[in-house]
Design an enzyme around this catalytic site. Structure first.
Site, PDB file in Angstrom:
ATOM      1  N   LYS A   1      27.102  24.733  41.289  1.00 38.62           N
ATOM      2  CA  LYS A   1      26.361  25.373  40.193  1.00 38.62           C
ATOM      3  C   LYS A   1      26.899  24.922  38.835  1.00 38.62           C
ATOM      4  CE  LYS A   1      27.034  29.781  40.988  1.00 38.62           C
ATOM      5  NZ  LYS A   1      27.929  29.933  42.146  1.00 38.62           N
TER       6      LYS A   1
ATOM      7  N   ARG B   1      23.812  38.618  41.226  1.00 33.25           N
ATOM      8  CA  ARG B   1      24.443  38.417  42.530  1.00 33.25           C
ATOM      9  C   ARG B   1      24.080  39.531  43.498  1.00 33.25           C
ATOM     10  NH1 ARG B   1      29.251  35.342  40.211  1.00 33.25           N
ATOM     11  NH2 ARG B   1      30.404  34.478  41.953  1.00 33.25           N
TER      12      ARG B   1
ATOM     13  N   ARG C   1      39.477  22.532  43.095  1.00 29.40           N
ATOM     14  CA  ARG C   1      38.796  22.759  41.818  1.00 29.40           C
ATOM     15  C   ARG C   1      39.793  23.148  40.718  1.00 29.40           C
ATOM     16  NH1 ARG C   1      33.638  26.702  41.607  1.00 29.40           N
ATOM     17  NH2 ARG C   1      35.089  28.414  41.941  1.00 29.40           N
TER      18      ARG C   1
ATOM     19  N   ARG D   1      42.201  28.491  39.360  1.00 31.38           N
ATOM     20  CA  ARG D   1      41.865  29.906  39.384  1.00 31.38           C
ATOM     21  C   ARG D   1      42.586  30.641  40.502  1.00 31.38           C
ATOM     22  NH1 ARG D   1      35.435  30.050  39.173  1.00 31.38           N
ATOM     23  NH2 ARG D   1      35.923  31.795  40.553  1.00 31.38           N
TER      24      ARG D   1
ATOM     25  N   ARG E   1      34.776  35.412  49.488  1.00 27.45           N
ATOM     26  CA  ARG E   1      33.705  35.285  48.491  1.00 27.45           C
ATOM     27  C   ARG E   1      32.438  34.736  49.137  1.00 27.45           C
ATOM     28  NH1 ARG E   1      36.990  31.769  44.650  1.00 27.45           N
ATOM     29  NH2 ARG E   1      35.159  31.487  43.370  1.00 27.45           N
TER      30      ARG E   1
HETATM   31  P1  AMP Z   1      32.410  32.919  39.496  1.00 28.76           P
HETATM   32  O1  AMP Z   1      33.183  32.169  38.458  1.00 28.76           O
HETATM   33  O2  AMP Z   1      30.951  32.988  39.163  1.00 28.76           O
HETATM   34  O3  AMP Z   1      32.678  32.409  40.897  1.00 28.76           O
HETATM   35  O4  AMP Z   1      32.941  34.432  39.461  1.00 28.76           O
HETATM   36  C1  AMP Z   1      34.292  34.742  39.732  1.00 28.76           C
HETATM   37  C2  AMP Z   1      34.423  36.206  40.148  1.00 28.76           C
HETATM   38  O5  AMP Z   1      33.933  37.047  39.079  1.00 28.76           O
HETATM   39  C3  AMP Z   1      33.591  36.605  41.360  1.00 28.76           C
HETATM   40  O6  AMP Z   1      34.274  36.337  42.589  1.00 28.76           O
HETATM   41  C4  AMP Z   1      33.407  38.105  41.110  1.00 28.76           C
HETATM   42  O7  AMP Z   1      34.591  38.822  41.407  1.00 28.76           O
HETATM   43  C5  AMP Z   1      33.206  38.170  39.609  1.00 28.76           C
HETATM   44  N1  AMP Z   1      31.778  38.028  39.201  1.00 28.76           N
HETATM   45  C6  AMP Z   1      31.227  37.032  38.430  1.00 28.76           C
HETATM   46  N2  AMP Z   1      29.903  37.247  38.249  1.00 28.76           N
HETATM   47  C7  AMP Z   1      29.601  38.376  38.945  1.00 28.76           C
HETATM   48  C8  AMP Z   1      28.398  39.098  39.173  1.00 28.76           C
HETATM   49  N3  AMP Z   1      27.224  38.697  38.675  1.00 28.76           N
HETATM   50  N4  AMP Z   1      28.471  40.227  39.929  1.00 28.76           N
HETATM   51  C9  AMP Z   1      29.633  40.662  40.450  1.00 28.76           C
HETATM   52  N5  AMP Z   1      30.806  40.015  40.289  1.00 28.76           N
HETATM   53  C10 AMP Z   1      30.810  38.882  39.535  1.00 28.76           C
END
Ligand code: AMP
Length: 221
Positions: A16, A91, A130, A163, A174
């Site tokens: 993404k 999500r 990553r 991260r 996840r």
């Molecule tokens: P990402 O960078 O998009 O993979 O997000 C990292 C973490 O942030 C995820 O594993 C969730 O814990 C939280 N997170 C990010 N966006 C959302 C969302 N739309 N809804 C719920 N948790 C989120």
């Protein structure tokens, strides 16, 4: 050309971030990544960040309520008037419904929900390699797409970081969260709306980008 308002759906590591970068540059869209916003809030130790960290460190979704607050604020900002990409949001079905309400109130509509399909094993190997830039959000892969200078962002020279949630155990959690709470409910939701575009996220990133552009440009004619 009318502005595109896009959603990118895909498990963590589905590409993404890369497709987002391409699309942002190509169409001049605003980028809204709830993951980036949450990480900035965590780093700033804000109330929202402190609450979100409890979930993020475990690989769990943060509560919908926190996401509604972020969405409402971001979508109303001026940068979104020329089109935007939502990256990592919605999500859950509740987030998708809230997004619909917010957009209706702001007289906006979604152009496409782009869904990137990638197998779990591919995701794990992509994610443990990553590295991300906290300042500009650019994402690298130590094997497939390394930075020019080790440990530094090509664009802003900020140190890259690994991260806390990019380890195999958390990635698998996840992925399970994504499959149960995001993939099926949202694929169904956007299929019913007639705006879902599902593509194979394992093909070359340049070819994938071309397929997305072709589809968007066709739908805009
Ligand atoms: P990402 O960078 O998009 O993979 O997000 C990292 C973490 O942030 C995820 O594993 C969730 O814990 C939280 N997170 C990010 N966006 C959302 C969302 N739309 N809804 C719920 N948790 C989120």
């Amino acid at each position: 050309m009318s502005p595109f308002n896009l959603i990118l759906l895909g498990a963590p590591g589905s590409g993404k971030g890369v497709q987002c970068e391409f699309l942002l540059k190509h169409y001049g869209l605003a980028h809204i990544s709830t993951g980036n916003i949450l990480r900035q809030e965590v780093a700033a130790e804000s109330d929202l960040g402190i609450e979100a960290k409890l979930f993020m460190d475990k690989g769990l979704y943060v509560p919908d309520e926190l996401i509604f607050r972020i969405l409402e604020k971001e979508l109303a900002s001026k940068k979104c008037s020329k089109g935007f990409i939502l990256d990592g949001v919605p999500r859950t079905l509740a987030q998708a419904e809230a997004l619909d309400d917010i957009m209706t109130k702001q007289n906006k509509s979604l152009s496409k929900a782009i869904n990137l399909e990638v197998r779990e094993q591919t995701l794990v190997s992509r994610i443990v390699n990553r590295r991300s830039c906290l300042k500009c959000g650019r994402v690298y892969n130590l094997i497939g797409m390394p930075p020019k200078t080790a440990g530094k962002c090509d664009d802003c020279q900020t140190d890259l970081f690994h991260r806390a949630d990019d380890n195999e155990e958390t990635v698998r959690k996840r992925f399970a969260e994504y499959e149960s709470k995001t993939k099926q409910p949202l694929v169904d939701f956007y299929t019913r709306k007639g705006i879902l575009l599902s593509l194979d996220g394992e093909i070359r990133k340049e070819d994938l980008f071309q397929m997305i552009c072709n589809n968007l440009d066709m739908s805009n004619k």
